[in-house]
Design a protein around this motif. Sequence first.
Motif, PDB file in Angstrom:
ATOM      1  N   ILE A  74      -4.889   4.457   2.646  1.00 37.97           N
ATOM      2  CA  ILE A  74      -3.936   3.598   3.363  1.00 37.97           C
ATOM      3  C   ILE A  74      -4.640   2.799   4.455  1.00 37.97           C
ATOM      4  O   ILE A  74      -4.379   1.608   4.646  1.00 37.97           O
ATOM      5  CB  ILE A  74      -2.793   4.436   3.975  1.00 37.97           C
ATOM      6  N   LEU A  75      -5.540   3.453   5.182  1.00 35.62           N
ATOM      7  CA  LEU A  75      -6.201   2.809   6.315  1.00 35.62           C
ATOM      8  C   LEU A  75      -7.339   1.889   5.892  1.00 35.62           C
ATOM      9  O   LEU A  75      -7.522   0.812   6.476  1.00 35.62           O
ATOM     10  CB  LEU A  75      -6.733   3.878   7.274  1.00 35.62           C
ATOM     11  N   TYR A 123      -5.158  13.818   2.692  1.00 29.94           N
ATOM     12  CA  TYR A 123      -6.237  13.196   3.458  1.00 29.94           C
ATOM     13  C   TYR A 123      -6.866  12.039   2.694  1.00 29.94           C
ATOM     14  O   TYR A 123      -7.285  11.041   3.298  1.00 29.94           O
ATOM     15  CB  TYR A 123      -7.283  14.246   3.852  1.00 29.94           C
ATOM     16  N   ILE A 124      -6.946  12.125   1.368  1.00 34.48           N
ATOM     17  CA  ILE A 124      -7.459  11.012   0.580  1.00 34.48           C
ATOM     18  C   ILE A 124      -6.475   9.853   0.597  1.00 34.48           C
ATOM     19  O   ILE A 124      -6.864   8.681   0.735  1.00 34.48           O
ATOM     20  CB  ILE A 124      -7.746  11.455  -0.871  1.00 34.48           C
ATOM     21  N   ALA A 125      -5.186  10.176   0.484  1.00 29.39           N
ATOM     22  CA  ALA A 125      -4.168   9.135   0.470  1.00 29.39           C
ATOM     23  C   ALA A 125      -4.144   8.351   1.781  1.00 29.39           C
ATOM     24  O   ALA A 125      -4.081   7.119   1.785  1.00 29.39           O
ATOM     25  CB  ALA A 125      -2.795   9.756   0.202  1.00 29.39           C
ATOM     26  N   ALA A 129     -15.597   3.715   9.253  1.00 29.12           N
ATOM     27  CA  ALA A 129     -15.771   4.814  10.198  1.00 29.12           C
ATOM     28  C   ALA A 129     -14.431   5.364  10.676  1.00 29.12           C
ATOM     29  O   ALA A 129     -14.224   6.581  10.725  1.00 29.12           O
ATOM     30  CB  ALA A 129     -16.606   4.341  11.397  1.00 29.12           C
ATOM     31  N   VAL A 130     -13.504   4.478  11.029  1.00 33.40           N
ATOM     32  CA  VAL A 130     -12.190   4.923  11.523  1.00 33.40           C
ATOM     33  C   VAL A 130     -11.413   5.636  10.425  1.00 33.40           C
ATOM     34  O   VAL A 130     -10.850   6.713  10.643  1.00 33.40           O
ATOM     35  CB  VAL A 130     -11.393   3.718  12.059  1.00 33.40           C
ATOM     36  N   ALA A 131     -11.382   5.058   9.224  1.00 31.99           N
ATOM     37  CA  ALA A 131     -10.635   5.668   8.122  1.00 31.99           C
ATOM     38  C   ALA A 131     -11.220   7.024   7.739  1.00 31.99           C
ATOM     39  O   ALA A 131     -10.483   7.994   7.502  1.00 31.99           O
ATOM     40  CB  ALA A 131     -10.629   4.728   6.916  1.00 31.99           C
ATOM     41  N   MET A 150       0.805  -1.209   0.000  1.00 33.17           N
ATOM     42  CA  MET A 150       0.000   0.000   0.000  1.00 33.17           C
ATOM     43  C   MET A 150       0.847   1.272   0.000  1.00 33.17           C
ATOM     44  O   MET A 150       0.593   2.207  -0.772  1.00 33.17           O
ATOM     45  CB  MET A 150      -0.929  -0.004   1.220  1.00 33.17           C
ATOM     46  N   ILE A 151       1.863   1.332   0.865  1.00 31.06           N
ATOM     47  CA  ILE A 151       2.630   2.563   1.041  1.00 31.06           C
ATOM     48  C   ILE A 151       3.309   3.022  -0.252  1.00 31.06           C
ATOM     49  O   ILE A 151       3.194   4.200  -0.627  1.00 31.06           O
ATOM     50  CB  ILE A 151       3.666   2.405   2.171  1.00 31.06           C
TER      51      ILE A 151
END
Length: 332
Positions: free
Chosen positions: A127-128, A121-123, A161-163, A106-107
Amino acid sequence: MKVSMLYKTLPLFFAIIFLVPALLVVSHHHQTSLFSHPQLQQIKVLFIGIFLEALPFVLLGVLLSSLLQIFIKDAWIRRFSPKHPVIGVLFGSMLGFVLPICECGMIPVVRRLMLKGMPVYIAVTFILSGPILNPVVLSATTVAFDAYPEVIWSRMGLALAVAAAIGFIIYVRSPKNPLKLSLDKVQMQSDALPFHQHTKTWSSFFVHAGNELIDMSKYLVLGAFITACIQSFIPREQLLALGDGSLSSYLFMMGFAFVLSLCSTSDAFVASAFTHAFSIGPLLSFLVMGPMLDFKGLLMLLATFRIKFVIGLCLLVIVLVLIGSVAIDFLY
């Protein structure tokens, strides 16, 4: 790409797919005095079960990841990056269904997308959420928890929700450049990537898939073995004591996920082995925490982003996953 590199990788690629499961099954039927102890037999049986259940999903994730790595241009994704923050967060959260990449790869992908103009913020939302909100992980979780559908949808909902919450927090704070290196230096490193990462051939596809499968399988083998040992050597009563609903059960499973560093395509099979000892809350803390933040992922984050940014991101993940898991546990 050198042809010799392909010849070195393909045997390992097919060995893991065919030979390793065959050897495990053969060893299961041919007992030796070395493994005749009942507890060692139990470890072997549990290990073989976890490994063989998870391997097809790991392989599927590797093939999809390699197809994206070799044949899909990052610029195609940038064109669809929305400008509105709400739509941007939803876009980042759902991008995993279009790019089903496991957290292992992912990174690097996200860093390239940031270099091509994707907002931070989208990136970070991608990632999450990407390692959980994708069809491969959804399928694996469905198979692993076919008798517990509430776990399947709760995992997806909590991850979303967290992401999304972290994505909005990062948007409000608006970090200009959280990358550890300057954009120019990172771009120079991207341009200096090995030749096989720039060629669009089936040979490079198999080399990339072989390397990915080898790298991810070692985490699967380690995680399956440790899980089998825990179930065999730790008395059921102690596991039940950890899973009594207290805070220790959540912290144990979150720490367990961080240390094991399992691929998100296989962690559901490990978590399903603890359904007899833990309620849905601790299981969710394991299933959401691991793909978002584990040991190998933390090292990659530290190598890519500034330390202050990584510390803040880690704290947000830990706190929000814990709160969300406890809340869902109360609902059930």
